[in-house]
Design a protein around this motif. Structure first.
Motif, PDB file in Angstrom:
ATOM      1  N   LEU A   4      31.292  10.920  -7.450  1.00  0.00           N
ATOM      2  CA  LEU A   4      31.070  11.104  -5.998  1.00  0.00           C
ATOM      3  C   LEU A   4      29.585  10.719  -5.606  1.00  0.00           C
ATOM      4  O   LEU A   4      28.603  11.398  -6.343  1.00  0.00           O
ATOM      5  N   VAL A   5      29.345   9.938  -4.589  1.00  0.00           N
ATOM      6  CA  VAL A   5      28.111   9.572  -4.285  1.00  0.00           C
ATOM      7  C   VAL A   5      27.770   9.660  -2.841  1.00  0.00           C
ATOM      8  O   VAL A   5      28.668   8.978  -2.133  1.00  0.00           O
ATOM      9  N   GLU A   6      27.237  10.573  -2.472  1.00  0.00           N
ATOM     10  CA  GLU A   6      26.939  10.823  -0.908  1.00  0.00           C
ATOM     11  C   GLU A   6      25.466   9.949  -0.244  1.00  0.00           C
ATOM     12  O   GLU A   6      24.684   9.375  -0.994  1.00  0.00           O
ATOM     13  N   SER A   7      25.943   9.509   0.990  1.00  0.00           N
ATOM     14  CA  SER A   7      24.858   8.701   1.503  1.00  0.00           C
ATOM     15  C   SER A   7      24.739   9.228   3.318  1.00  0.00           C
ATOM     16  O   SER A   7      25.898   9.967   3.660  1.00  0.00           O
ATOM     17  N   GLY A   8      23.904   9.008   3.826  1.00  0.00           N
ATOM     18  CA  GLY A   8      23.700   8.913   5.189  1.00  0.00           C
ATOM     19  C   GLY A   8      22.747   9.995   5.708  1.00  0.00           C
ATOM     20  O   GLY A   8      22.679  10.391   7.105  1.00  0.00           O
ATOM     21  N   GLY A   9      22.199  10.916   4.812  1.00  0.00           N
ATOM     22  CA  GLY A   9      21.427  11.921   5.193  1.00  0.00           C
ATOM     23  C   GLY A   9      20.114  11.402   5.822  1.00  0.00           C
ATOM     24  O   GLY A   9      19.783  10.035   5.757  1.00  0.00           O
ATOM     25  N   GLY A  10      19.277  12.251   6.258  1.00  0.00           N
ATOM     26  CA  GLY A  10      18.023  11.888   6.987  1.00  0.00           C
ATOM     27  C   GLY A  10      17.333  12.870   7.865  1.00  0.00           C
ATOM     28  O   GLY A  10      17.766  13.892   8.051  1.00  0.00           O
ATOM     29  N   LEU A  11      16.741  12.448   8.777  1.00  0.00           N
ATOM     30  CA  LEU A  11      15.844  13.203   9.665  1.00  0.00           C
ATOM     31  C   LEU A  11      16.106  13.092  10.957  1.00  0.00           C
ATOM     32  O   LEU A  11      16.327  11.946  11.545  1.00  0.00           O
ATOM     33  N   VAL A  12      16.573  14.043  11.735  1.00  0.00           N
ATOM     34  CA  VAL A  12      17.006  13.862  13.165  1.00  0.00           C
ATOM     35  C   VAL A  12      16.646  15.095  14.020  1.00  0.00           C
ATOM     36  O   VAL A  12      16.427  16.041  13.301  1.00  0.00           O
ATOM     37  N   GLN A  13      16.623  14.780  15.193  1.00  0.00           N
ATOM     38  CA  GLN A  13      16.046  15.686  16.106  1.00  0.00           C
ATOM     39  C   GLN A  13      17.269  16.459  16.530  1.00  0.00           C
ATOM     40  O   GLN A  13      18.371  16.040  16.515  1.00  0.00           O
ATOM     41  N   ALA A  14      17.067  17.724  16.984  1.00  0.00           N
ATOM     42  CA  ALA A  14      17.843  18.858  17.242  1.00  0.00           C
ATOM     43  C   ALA A  14      18.984  17.840  18.525  1.00  0.00           C
ATOM     44  O   ALA A  14      18.074  17.404  19.395  1.00  0.00           O
ATOM     45  N   GLY A  15      20.244  17.900  18.310  1.00  0.00           N
ATOM     46  CA  GLY A  15      21.182  17.597  19.584  1.00  0.00           C
ATOM     47  C   GLY A  15      21.360  16.240  19.406  1.00  0.00           C
ATOM     48  O   GLY A  15      22.446  15.546  19.567  1.00  0.00           O
TER      49      GLY A  15
END
Length: 124
Positions: A4-15
């Motif tokens: 299993l390989v996850e992707s798509g994470g990162g830094l995002v602002q609230a909301g």
């Protein structure tokens, strides 16, 4: 063996929104129920969402109901976690997990295969 390989994470602002993906390989994907768990710094790993192997049944943690949506594409051997209205408390490493069978279990110990995780950071 299932990889299993996850992707798509990162830094995002609230909301804001993010969509995580988990690509599976090694065995027949449609034989496995899938789930997402997360672990915040200094805390235990917690259940987030699960989907049955057929995709017709889902479960969610109360903290994400109405904001997160789990889905899967068995033709692409991929499970997704669409996260909307993100909050700083959603900050964690998100893990994808697989278990052989139909049930969208919320029990961590029922999942045998795990990805390495992807970091999600929500800034206030």
């Amino acid at each position: 063996q299932v990889q299993l390989v996850e992707s798509g994470g990162g830094l995002v602002q609230a909301g804001g929104s993010l969509t995580l993906s988990c690509a599976a390989s090694g065995r027949t994907f449609s034989n496995y129920a899938m789930a997402w768990f997360r672990q915040a710094p200094g805390k235990e790993r917690d259940f987030v969402a699960a989907i049955s192997r057929s995709g017709d049944s889902t479960n969610y943690a109360d903290s994400v109901k109405g904001r997160f949506t789990v889905s899967r594409d068995n033709a692409k051997n991929t499970v997704y976690l669409k996260m909307n209205s993100l909050k700083p408390e959603d900050t964690a490493v998100y893990y994808c997990a697989a278990r052989f069978g139909q049930s969208a279990s919320i029990v961590e110990s029922s999942y045998f295969y795990w990805g390495q995780g992807t970091q999600v950071t929500v800034s206030s």
